[in-house]
Design an enzyme around this catalytic site. Structure first.
Site, short mmCIF file in Angstrom:
data_model
loop_
_atom_site.label_atom_id
_atom_site.label_comp_id
_atom_site.label_asym_id
_atom_site.label_seq_id
_atom_site.Cartn_x
_atom_site.Cartn_y
_atom_site.Cartn_z
N GLU B 244 0.88 -1.08 0.07
CA GLU B 244 0.00 0.00 -0.02
C GLU B 244 0.56 1.29 0.06
OE1 GLU B 244 -3.55 -0.04 2.62
OE2 GLU B 244 -3.15 2.11 3.18
N ARG B 270 4.08 34.40 -16.13
CA ARG B 270 3.62 35.49 -15.19
C ARG B 270 4.48 36.49 -15.06
NH1 ARG B 270 -0.64 38.48 -13.24
NH2 ARG B 270 -0.25 39.12 -11.02
N GLN B 281 14.79 34.47 -7.22
CA GLN B 281 15.28 33.22 -6.64
C GLN B 281 14.51 32.50 -5.69
OE1 GLN B 281 19.34 33.35 -5.40
NE2 GLN B 281 20.05 33.53 -7.70
#
Ligand SMILES: Cc1cc2nc3c(=O)[nH]c(=O)nc-3n(C[C@H](O)[C@H](O)[C@H](O)COP(=O)(O)OP(=O)(O)OC[C@H]3O[C@@H](n4cnc5c(N)ncnc54)[C@H](O)[C@@H]3O)c2cc1C
Lengths: 85, 381
Positions: B244, B270, B281
């Site tokens: 799992e 953008r 940065q």
């Protein structure tokens, strides 16, 4: 005998983690004393497979095979004999 | 050491990503808000073979190994934006693994083909109201002898529960305090007398995944429904949880890669102060960390998958991977929202949903705190 010492050392340091203060007897019940729990068993199986060149299968995962150092030892002996080691 | 995927695995990945983008992302936001299960998409995933990855061919499956399966799940959650659906699929695969590893020939014949085709849905019922992280202290009991057992108790938070045709239930069969030899695992069909469930639970995220409480009121269970040996539940649980954690980690990594890709595109398009925001940065560092965590996560995922494919135990690796990748995913989602600014906070950007979904990843399949405890224990601390 040497095998025994290695196994006892592993159980005392890695599994018991403070639960055993004195000597760990060959017949001491590892489950009743909660030394061996659900994660501990996974560690123990890995330890046995890596150190004794045995493969622990689902069939071996019974209470009887892991209750004490004695029963673990005899499981290893049986596995080794079966593997022809 | 060979880090490359085979040509088939590469093609498989590409086709799953393409399939997921084309077929599964239609109404993710609406489905999240409505909270229903996307049954049609589940069927499409079944038709794509995603439910049959780990099923042996004799039971109608693809018989893939875990490396290939992890690669496919990564691809699925990279392409599919509905993490609830992906979680439902992973849950189904976990159940298939358990039945395949421990089921009798009759159980495999009855359930594996149906589960692999998506005709039946399965759930794993382990957690109880008073037994979560300390799951082996469960109180649901199974009493009786081989001629017939009665199952009584309650479970909670069970994924796929409201839809499940077949439930894998862990219950206490002994009177001792240890889990050793005291827990057994059973299959219970939804039609069993005495079985009932609560309403689907309302969750913070993963809303298309259906979870519920389960109640077992003296449910009769015959020997043919015992999964594995009586008293072997703890070992079955230990093995199942490794699978799992590997499968969940694969799914989380796919999402992490998607969030990373989205963040990279955004910082490149953008502009503020006359330049791309990625030129700062403080943002590109966040992206660097996401990439670092993605690559490190892949290394640990494929190590654990490789170990399982070799028939080896991967307790430590499964915990390392589950912890690292789930925490990395949660951080990546938060960072991605920050990178997207106000837009990132809006529902239409979808990142807020990814964040809500990701929080659960640090809880289910063992919380992050429990993974740290396991790692410490495995190191002998
Ligand atoms: C979305 C989702 C899906 C799930 N699906 C399933 C499912 O399909 N089947 C199933 O059986 N269960 C499922 N669960 C349940 C899940 O496995 C449990 O929620 C989880 O194991 C934690 O248990 P708990 O919620 O009772 O928290 P608790 O165990 O009560 O933990 C509460 C807090 O205490 C901390 N804590 C507890 N013990 C320790 C400790 N020893 N050391 C340090 N910190 C500790 C935990 O880390 C946590 O922060 C699901 C849960 C979620 C959220």
């Amino acid at each position: 005998m040497q095998d025994d010492a290695k196994l006892i050392e592993f159980i005392k340091t890695d599994l018991a983690r403070g639960k055993v203060t004195g000597k760990l007897g060959a017949n001491d019940d590892l489950i009743e004393t909660e030394i061996l729990d659900s994660l501990g068993i996974m560690k123990l199986i890995l330890f046995l497979e890596n150190n004794y060149a045995v493969k622990i299968s689902d069939e071996d995962l019974t209470l009887e095979n892991f209750t004490s150092i004695m029963s673990i030892n005899s499981l290893i002996q049986r596995k080794r004999a079966a593997q022809g080691a | 050491m060979d880090f490359s995927f085979t040509d088939t695995q590469v093609l498989q990945r590409e086709s799953i990503v393409e399939f997921a983008r084309r077929e599964l992302n239609d109404k993710v936001r609406e489905n999240d808000q409505a909270g229903g299960f996307p049954l049609e998409n589940w069927r499409k995933c079944a038709d794509m073979g995603l439910l049959s990855l780990l099923t042996p061919e004799i039971y109608g499956g693809l018989g893939e190994d875990l490396v290939t399966t992890a690669n496919s799940l990564e691809a699925l959650s990279y392409g599919c934006e509905d993490s609830g659906l992906v979680h439902a699929i992973v849950t189904q695969l976990c159940c298939i693994v358990l039945i395949n590893l421990y089921g009798s020939p009759a159980q495999k014949e009855r359930y594996l083909p149906e589960l692999s085709s998506g005709g039946m849905i399965a759930a794993q019922s382990i957690t109880e109201p008073d037994a979560g992280s300390d799951v082996l202290s469960m109180r649901t009991r199974i009493e009786g002898d081989g001629a017939g057992w009665l199952l009584s108790g309650g479970k909670v938070f069970i994924s796929n529960g409201p839809l499940a045709d077949i439930i894998i239930v862990f219950a206490r069969c002994g009177a001792g305090k240890s889990a050793f030899g005291e827990i057994s695992c059973f299959l219970v069909e939804k039609t069993a007398a005495g079985y009932s469930m609560g309403k689907p639970l309302q969750k913070m995220g993963l809303r298309t995944l259906q979870n519920c409480e389960m109640f077992f009121d003296s449910v009769g269970v015959g020997e043919e429904m015992l999964l594995g040996k009586n008293g072997h539940g703890m070992f079955i649980f230990n093995e199942g949880i490794e699978w799992e954690r590997a499968l969940m980690t694969a799914a989380h990594l796919g999402t992490l890669e998607r969030v990373l890709g989205k963040s990279i595109s955004y910082v490149k398009t953008r502009k503020q102060f006359g330049k791309e925001i990625g030129k700062n940065q403080s943002l590109s560092n966040k992206i660097g960390t996401m990439k670092l965590n993605l690559e490190l996560g892949k290394l640990i995922l494929y190590k654990m998958a490789w170990l399982k494919d070799q028939g080896k135990r991967a307790t430590l690796e499964a915990s390392l991977g589950k912890l690292f990748v789930s925490e990395s995913l949660k951080s990546a989602c938060l960072d991605a929202i920050q990178i997207h600014g106000g837009y990132g906070y809006m529902q239409e950007c979808d990142l807020e949903r990814d964040l809500r979904d990701s929080v659960a990843a640090t809880i289910y399949s063992g919380t992050s705190e429990m993974q740290r405890n396991i790692i410490a224990r495995m190191l002998g601390i």
